[in-house]
Design an enzyme around this catalytic site. Structure first.
Site, mmCIF file in Angstrom:
data_model
loop_
_atom_site.group_PDB
_atom_site.id
_atom_site.type_symbol
_atom_site.label_atom_id
_atom_site.label_comp_id
_atom_site.label_asym_id
_atom_site.label_seq_id
_atom_site.Cartn_x
_atom_site.Cartn_y
_atom_site.Cartn_z
ATOM 1 N N HIS A 190 0.838 -1.303 -0.024
ATOM 2 C CA HIS A 190 -0.045 -0.052 -0.023
ATOM 3 C C HIS A 190 0.831 1.381 -0.061
ATOM 4 C CE1 HIS A 190 -3.497 -2.605 1.713
ATOM 5 N NE2 HIS A 190 -3.758 -2.217 0.331
ATOM 6 N N GLU A 237 1.657 4.072 3.055
ATOM 7 C CA GLU A 237 2.228 3.488 4.472
ATOM 8 C C GLU A 237 3.588 3.227 4.302
ATOM 9 O OE1 GLU A 237 -0.254 -0.433 4.306
ATOM 10 O OE2 GLU A 237 -2.270 0.535 4.017
ATOM 11 N N ARG A 256 -3.000 4.793 -2.337
ATOM 12 C CA ARG A 256 -3.094 3.552 -1.642
ATOM 13 C C ARG A 256 -2.683 2.304 -2.570
ATOM 14 N NH1 ARG A 256 -5.811 -0.035 2.435
ATOM 15 N NH2 ARG A 256 -6.887 -1.746 1.394
ATOM 16 N N HIS A 264 2.343 -3.696 6.725
ATOM 17 C CA HIS A 264 1.560 -2.554 6.404
ATOM 18 C C HIS A 264 1.496 -1.587 7.528
ATOM 19 C CE1 HIS A 264 -1.368 -4.278 3.399
ATOM 20 N NE2 HIS A 264 -0.730 -5.288 3.588
ATOM 21 N N GLU A 318 0.104 -4.967 10.770
ATOM 22 C CA GLU A 318 0.240 -3.405 10.629
ATOM 23 C C GLU A 318 1.087 -2.936 11.792
ATOM 24 O OE1 GLU A 318 -2.036 -1.775 8.785
ATOM 25 O OE2 GLU A 318 -3.429 -3.471 8.097
HETATM 26 O O1 0X9 Z 1 -7.186 -3.768 4.400
HETATM 27 C C1 0X9 Z 1 -6.191 -4.086 4.393
HETATM 28 O O2 0X9 Z 1 -5.550 -4.407 3.348
HETATM 29 C C2 0X9 Z 1 -5.100 -4.098 5.466
HETATM 30 N N1 0X9 Z 1 -5.186 -2.694 6.295
HETATM 31 S S1 0X9 Z 1 -4.648 -1.612 5.662
HETATM 32 O O3 0X9 Z 1 -5.294 -0.309 6.741
HETATM 33 N N2 0X9 Z 1 -3.144 -1.487 5.719
HETATM 34 O O4 0X9 Z 1 -5.088 -1.504 4.347
HETATM 35 C C3 0X9 Z 1 -5.429 -5.236 6.534
HETATM 36 C C4 0X9 Z 1 -5.500 -6.574 5.828
HETATM 37 C C5 0X9 Z 1 -5.796 -7.889 6.944
HETATM 38 N N3 0X9 Z 1 -6.631 -8.696 6.475
HETATM 39 C C6 0X9 Z 1 -8.048 -8.740 6.924
HETATM 40 N N4 0X9 Z 1 -8.335 -7.721 7.697
HETATM 41 N N5 0X9 Z 1 -8.563 -9.554 6.389
HETATM 42 ZN ZN ZN Z 2 -2.070 -1.498 4.022
#
Ligand code: 0X9
Ligand code: ZN
Length: 424
Positions: free
Chosen positions: A183, A186, A241, A308, A385
């Site tokens: 992303h 980040e 992003r 991330h 994260e």
């Molecule tokens: O949404 C995402 O891709 C990730 N968070 S971000 O804020 N960096 O974009 C988290 C992905 C983790 N996986 C799930 N939540 N299923």
């Molecule tokens: Zn991310």
């Protein structure tokens, strides 16, 4: 210098000064609201709001009761948003009252460093341009034995995505893979991977754990996976992003963390959404190429980590569903993540939430952790994260790069010990 070159030089100078680290896309008057659901009902309500406002930029999606939801809203949408998100008892606070101010502050605070780049003067405490990172990779690999550059895939715009391959022992066949920067915005993610590489290589031979990790595994570490997006986030749009696929007819960009091929298809079909999943699984060269690359290691691939920010989570599969779907490795994934978190926590006292990504965060199909586990068959497949929990969010100050890397380095050593014990 001829006239044409002179003009080109002047043009580059003007462009660099005008758009430098500030970006062309402006966020004047954009606010980030923070809403913390206090009950299951409020949480459901917020999930409904997120579903209805698909093209709003949720920096942090609704996850659990008590955990904040962060959403960036343009001036034109603010009244409508607040009206439709409101309900009795739900507290909507303004976390960032003007996103542009934060971007300007970040740009002003970014440490200026010298232009010439080599491993000796590379600034590890900075959010570097991709050009500097690339030059550093080149230089670092040629100045350290057993370190080389390896192409992992290609981007939409044709950039070669490189990892550093750390192979200290010719007999090591097992592979550990780490990627950052999927992303674009980040920025602490690439910075952390770069620091980890440096910490691993410079502590080889003096730290026993690192030495055995590097002796027994080939480490492939990719600082910037989404190069096109990263460059764009530096020059044009700080809050970018996705990748830079122009997506005929509509907004640009595919969310590379929704485009992998395990349970692909449940994320957004809207090209303007931040989690647009693409036209089909692995439609993006970043994803398809890296799958082919990683598959070539077969069952030798023992670790997959995707870094991330922000929120401080250490998560394991499944991510595609909110339901707790059983799988045989969950206990081991969880047990190791808890050990890793304890090590992280012991360095600077930061807590990282350990859990299963779908049920404990939110469901997301076509994500990296499911790809690592479900498509590649890697038991230890994690999505992490990094800092922070929501003070600075994506705009984590550069002074926090080092402590973030230090705590993650400690976590990685704990993880590495397990890999050595189990597979070496
Ligand atoms: O949404 C995402 O891709 C990730 N968070 S971000 O804020 N960096 O974009 C988290 C992905 C983790 N996986 C799930 N939540 N299923
Ligand atoms: Zn991310």
């Amino acid at each position: 210098m001829g006239v044409v070159q002179l003009l080109r030089f002047a043009f580059v100078v003007v462009i660099t000064c005008q758009f430098g680290a500030h970006g062309k896309v402006r966020y004047d008057g954009y606010k980030v609201f923070r809403i913390t659901p206090r009950t299951q009902d409020e949480l459901k309500w917020m999930q409904g709001v997120a579903d209805r406002w698909e093209t709003l930029d949720f920096w942090k999606h609704p996850t659990k009761v008590g955990r904040p939801v962060d959403v960036m809203v343009s001036p034109a949408q603010q009244l409508d948003f607040v009206r439709s998100a409101s309900r009795p008892g739900l507290e909507i606070t303004t976390w960032i009252s003007n996103v542009q101010d934060m971007i300007d502050r970040e740009a002003a605070e970014m440490i200026n460093s010298k232009n010439e780049v080599n491993a000796a003067n590379f600034d590890y405490n900075k959010y570097n341009t991709y050009e500097k990172i690339f030059a550093w990779m080149n230089d670092f690999s040629s100045s350290h034995s057993g370190v080389s550059m390896v192409q992992v895939t290609t981007t939409y715009e044709g950039e070669r995505v490189y990892g550093l391959r750390i192979a200290k022992s010719p007999s090591a066949t097992n592979v550990a893979y780490i990627q950052g920067g999927i992303h674009a915005r980040e920025w602490v993610s690439p910075a952390t991977v770069i620091n980890l590489i440096n910490m691993f290589v410079s502590n080889y031979g003096s730290d026993d754990t690192v030495t055995s990790m590097l002796d027994n595994f080939v480490w492939i570490m990719v600082p910037v996976y989404n190069i096109d997006g990263y460059k764009f986030s530096r020059i044009e749009d700080r809050m970018w992003r996705k990748n830079r696929n122009p997506n005929t007819g509509g907004c640009a960009g595919v969310d590379l963390n929704r485009n992998y091929d395990y349970e692909w298809g449940g994320a957004s079909k809207s090209k303007c959404a931040q989690d647009y999943q693409g036209t089909e699984a692995l439609s993006e060269p970043e994803n398809s190429g890296s799958k082919a690359f990683l598959q070539s290691f077969g069952s030798n691939l023992k670790l997959f980590i995707d870094f991330h920010s922000y929120g401080q989570y250490w998560l394991y599969p499944w991510g595609y569903t909110r339901f707790d779907v059983a799988h045989p490795d969950k206990d081991e994934q969880n047990a190791l993540a808890i050990k890793v978190e304890n090590s992280i926590n012991s360095v600077h006292n930061k807590n990282y939430f350990v859990g299963e990504s779908g049920p404990d965060m939110y469901p997301a199909t076509g994500g990296s952790e499911d790809f690592g586990y479900g498509s590649l068959g890697v038991k230890y497949s994690y999505v992490v994260e990094l800092r922070d929990e929501g003070t600075f969010g994506f705009e984590l100050p550069e002074r926090q790069i080092q402590p973030t890397a230090e705590e993650i380095y400690a976590g990685m050593k704990t993880l590495g010990q397990q890999l050595v014990a189990e597979y070496a």
